[in-house]
Each structure stands twice: as C-alpha cells, then as structure tokens.
Write a protein that holds these residues in place. Structure first.
Motif, mmCIF file in Angstrom:
data_model
loop_
_atom_site.group_PDB
_atom_site.id
_atom_site.type_symbol
_atom_site.label_atom_id
_atom_site.label_comp_id
_atom_site.label_asym_id
_atom_site.label_seq_id
_atom_site.Cartn_x
_atom_site.Cartn_y
_atom_site.Cartn_z
ATOM 1 N N TYR A 45 17.613 20.162 57.614
ATOM 2 C CA TYR A 45 16.533 20.818 57.258
ATOM 3 C C TYR A 45 16.854 21.748 56.288
ATOM 4 C CZ TYR A 45 17.988 24.008 60.878
ATOM 5 O OH TYR A 45 18.638 24.844 61.755
ATOM 6 N N PHE A 46 15.883 22.566 55.817
ATOM 7 C CA PHE A 46 16.056 23.421 54.736
ATOM 8 C C PHE A 46 15.794 24.696 55.228
ATOM 9 C CE2 PHE A 46 15.199 19.753 52.274
ATOM 10 C CZ PHE A 46 16.102 19.829 51.166
ATOM 11 N N LEU A 47 16.270 25.787 54.762
ATOM 12 C CA LEU A 47 16.088 27.220 55.377
ATOM 13 C C LEU A 47 15.671 27.942 54.169
ATOM 14 C CD1 LEU A 47 18.480 29.175 55.479
ATOM 15 C CD2 LEU A 47 18.954 28.130 57.461
ATOM 16 N N ALA A 48 15.110 29.074 54.418
ATOM 17 C CA ALA A 48 15.243 29.897 53.149
ATOM 18 C C ALA A 48 15.941 31.494 53.726
ATOM 19 C CB ALA A 48 13.720 30.342 52.914
ATOM 20 N N LEU A 49 16.659 31.957 52.673
ATOM 21 C CA LEU A 49 17.145 33.115 52.901
ATOM 22 C C LEU A 49 16.771 34.330 51.873
ATOM 23 C CD1 LEU A 49 19.553 35.004 54.037
ATOM 24 C CD2 LEU A 49 20.910 34.025 52.432
ATOM 25 N N VAL A 50 15.854 35.221 52.468
ATOM 26 C CA VAL A 50 15.455 36.452 51.419
ATOM 27 C C VAL A 50 16.427 37.408 51.558
ATOM 28 C CG1 VAL A 50 13.747 37.946 50.840
ATOM 29 C CG2 VAL A 50 13.235 35.685 51.822
ATOM 30 N N ASP A 51 17.359 37.745 50.637
ATOM 31 C CA ASP A 51 18.594 38.626 50.783
ATOM 32 C C ASP A 51 18.162 39.781 49.942
ATOM 33 O OD1 ASP A 51 20.950 39.751 50.355
ATOM 34 O OD2 ASP A 51 21.796 38.285 49.210
ATOM 35 N N GLY A 52 17.900 40.773 50.831
ATOM 36 C CA GLY A 52 17.193 42.301 50.456
ATOM 37 C C GLY A 52 17.840 43.013 49.688
ATOM 38 N N ARG A 53 19.219 42.744 49.768
ATOM 39 C CA ARG A 53 20.252 43.538 48.911
ATOM 40 C C ARG A 53 21.078 42.882 48.101
ATOM 41 N NH1 ARG A 53 19.834 49.094 47.573
ATOM 42 N NH2 ARG A 53 21.956 49.825 47.238
ATOM 43 N N ASP A 54 20.812 41.548 47.702
ATOM 44 C CA ASP A 54 21.627 40.715 46.737
ATOM 45 C C ASP A 54 22.901 40.733 47.101
ATOM 46 O OD1 ASP A 54 22.102 38.771 44.837
ATOM 47 O OD2 ASP A 54 22.216 40.358 43.248
ATOM 48 N N GLY A 91 5.057 27.400 53.833
ATOM 49 C CA GLY A 91 5.101 26.661 55.318
ATOM 50 C C GLY A 91 5.907 25.419 55.239
ATOM 51 N N ASN A 92 6.685 25.435 54.190
ATOM 52 C CA ASN A 92 7.812 24.308 54.125
ATOM 53 C C ASN A 92 9.153 24.709 54.687
ATOM 54 O OD1 ASN A 92 6.283 22.042 52.906
ATOM 55 N ND2 ASN A 92 6.206 23.352 51.103
ATOM 56 N N PHE A 93 9.332 25.681 55.271
ATOM 57 C CA PHE A 93 10.775 26.159 55.966
ATOM 58 C C PHE A 93 10.524 26.009 57.448
ATOM 59 C CE2 PHE A 93 10.614 27.370 51.405
ATOM 60 C CZ PHE A 93 11.970 26.767 51.008
ATOM 61 N N PRO A 94 11.356 25.533 58.210
ATOM 62 C CA PRO A 94 11.442 25.849 59.607
ATOM 63 C C PRO A 94 12.044 27.265 59.981
ATOM 64 C CG PRO A 94 12.928 23.976 59.107
ATOM 65 C CD PRO A 94 12.234 24.371 57.777
ATOM 66 N N LEU A 95 12.707 27.710 59.200
ATOM 67 C CA LEU A 95 13.610 29.045 59.323
ATOM 68 C C LEU A 95 13.472 29.882 58.219
ATOM 69 C CD1 LEU A 95 14.999 30.975 61.055
ATOM 70 C CD2 LEU A 95 17.156 29.748 60.644
ATOM 71 N N VAL A 96 12.925 31.069 58.078
ATOM 72 C CA VAL A 96 13.006 31.908 57.041
ATOM 73 C C VAL A 96 13.996 33.211 57.356
ATOM 74 C CG1 VAL A 96 11.694 33.287 55.606
ATOM 75 C CG2 VAL A 96 10.870 31.258 55.972
ATOM 76 N N ILE A 97 14.886 33.502 56.743
ATOM 77 C CA ILE A 97 15.591 34.532 57.154
ATOM 78 C C ILE A 97 15.319 35.734 56.094
ATOM 79 C CG2 ILE A 97 18.033 35.406 57.579
ATOM 80 C CD1 ILE A 97 18.918 32.622 58.006
ATOM 81 N N LEU A 98 15.174 37.045 56.725
ATOM 82 C CA LEU A 98 14.750 38.226 55.839
ATOM 83 C C LEU A 98 16.028 38.949 56.101
ATOM 84 C CD1 LEU A 98 13.059 40.016 53.770
ATOM 85 C CD2 LEU A 98 11.831 40.585 55.785
ATOM 86 N N ASP A 99 17.135 39.155 55.392
ATOM 87 C CA ASP A 99 18.151 39.958 55.544
ATOM 88 C C ASP A 99 18.073 41.375 54.655
ATOM 89 O OD1 ASP A 99 20.829 41.258 55.995
ATOM 90 O OD2 ASP A 99 21.723 39.509 54.937
ATOM 91 N N LEU A 100 17.810 42.348 55.529
ATOM 92 C CA LEU A 100 17.840 43.739 55.422
ATOM 93 C C LEU A 100 18.831 44.524 55.622
ATOM 94 C CD1 LEU A 100 14.039 44.136 55.826
ATOM 95 C CD2 LEU A 100 15.171 43.424 53.766
ATOM 96 N N VAL A 101 19.888 44.046 56.257
ATOM 97 C CA VAL A 101 20.969 44.837 57.051
ATOM 98 C C VAL A 101 21.721 45.821 55.970
ATOM 99 C CG1 VAL A 101 23.060 43.250 56.756
ATOM 100 C CG2 VAL A 101 22.778 44.467 58.712
ATOM 101 N N LEU A 102 21.701 45.478 54.887
ATOM 102 C CA LEU A 102 22.302 46.505 53.917
ATOM 103 C C LEU A 102 21.764 47.280 52.981
ATOM 104 C CD1 LEU A 102 25.310 44.223 52.469
ATOM 105 C CD2 LEU A 102 25.441 45.967 54.229
ATOM 106 N N ASN A 103 20.272 47.284 53.147
ATOM 107 C CA ASN A 103 19.219 48.250 52.632
ATOM 108 C C ASN A 103 19.393 49.491 53.157
ATOM 109 O OD1 ASN A 103 17.966 45.224 52.080
ATOM 110 N ND2 ASN A 103 17.479 46.508 50.622
ATOM 111 N N PRO A 104 19.446 50.604 52.298
ATOM 112 C CA PRO A 104 19.364 51.917 52.857
ATOM 113 C C PRO A 104 18.170 52.150 53.939
ATOM 114 C CG PRO A 104 19.727 52.159 50.555
ATOM 115 C CD PRO A 104 19.398 50.605 50.917
#
Length: 186
Positions: A45-54, A91-104
């Motif tokens: 399956y596909f997932l989306a990763l939104v990388d908040g700090r590249d 709506g096409n991704f069973p999992l969307v990850i929003l990674d903000l761990v390194l953002n100030p």
C-alpha cells in the motif's frame, strides 16, 4: 506494524489523528517512520510523508521501499499543514505522516489550533490514519497520543532489531476512546 500494534492494541486508528511525541533527540521517531515505510512496501500500500523540515533520509530504505511513498518536502510547518490538508482531501492514502519533529518550537507555536481541528474534520470520514510526529504535545484534536520514551545512543542503534525495544506510552483522549469503541461496534 507489529511493534506499534502490540503497544496500542491494534494499530493506528483510521479516520483519526494520532500524535507521536518524540521528546528526546534520539527517541526513535525516524526509525519508526522507516519501519512504517517498510510495512507499506511489504503490505503493498502507499503512504504519504509530509516532511516538515526536509530532513528525511531515504537512502537506507532502498528504491523498492520508496516506490510506495509520496514524499512531500517542506521547510516550514505551515507549508506542511497545507500539504497534509491536500493529501487528506485526496483520500488515496491509508496513512499520512506529518513529521514536524525537527521544526523549531517557536514556529510550531504559530500554528493555530483551528488547523489541527480542520485536519481532524478532514480525516474523520475517511479510512486514513493521520500520524503527526513532534517533540511536544501540540495537537488538541488528537484521539491518541503516543510518547516515545527512549533515548538511544549510537551503540544502541547499531544493535539488531532496535524497534523491538521501543518504549511507547499511550494516552487516549475521551474522543479517541469513543472512536475506538464505535469502530469495534461496527
């Protein structure tokens, strides 16, 4: 993924926001994201990763794993929120990850609470799980909060099967408990 499933009792809730809080620098959030990508590859399956700090490093995963990933690279949290908004609307991704761990932290504090509630309203009618990764709790609308309690060193990470030693504390909101109970009833 078996590690998370055993800790939280069945996996990330669909149609809900789960906040993964990684308070220590080496708590294992990057390893967990890599494991979720490998699970997507093996589960086809596909997932989306939104990388908040590249900051995501795709190299260790290999090309076959990356074929199941939509990676959105952002530099500011507000860009990442907008990207997650668009992906949830798709709506096409069973999992969307929003990674903000390194953002100030000062940038993250500028995110209005209405943004989190808008993401909650977008994910609720779907079968998508939204996982938001950050250093501290900031998502009031999260149905479940997972706190990584590890503080790994380099020798620890070099040991085999480091995810099996992942220490996660689970906090469910009242809303999350209702959502889980509704899912079990149907």
């Amino acid at each position: 993924m078996a590690v998370i499933d055993s800790q939280i009792g069945g996996g990330l809730p669909k149609g809900a926001i789960t906040e993964l809080i990684s308070p220590h620098i080496s708590a294992g959030s990057a390893s967990l994201i890599a494991a979720l990508l490998q699970a997507a590859w093996s589960g086809r399956y596909f997932l989306a990763l939104v990388d908040g700090r590249d900051s995501f490093d795709p190299h260790p995963l290999g090309n076959s794993c990356l074929r199941h990933l939509l990676w959105t690279r952002c530099t500011k949290p507000i860009e990442a929120i907008k990207a997650a908004d668009l992906l949830l609307r798709d709506g096409n991704f069973p999992l969307v990850i929003l990674d903000l761990v390194l953002n100030p932290a000062q940038e993250l504090r500028k995110i209005p609470s209405t943004s989190w509630y808008r993401l909650q309203r977008l994910v609720e009618p779907t079968s998508t799980a939204l996982l938001i990764v950050s250093r501290r709790s900031m998502v009031g609308s999260a149905q479940m909060k997972l706190v990584l309690e590890n503080a790994w060193s380099l020798p620890t990470l070099e040991q085999a099967n480091d995810l099996s030693r992942l220490q996660i504390r689970v906090q469910r909101s009242q809303m999350g408990e209702r959502t889980i109970a509704q899912a079990e009833a149907s």
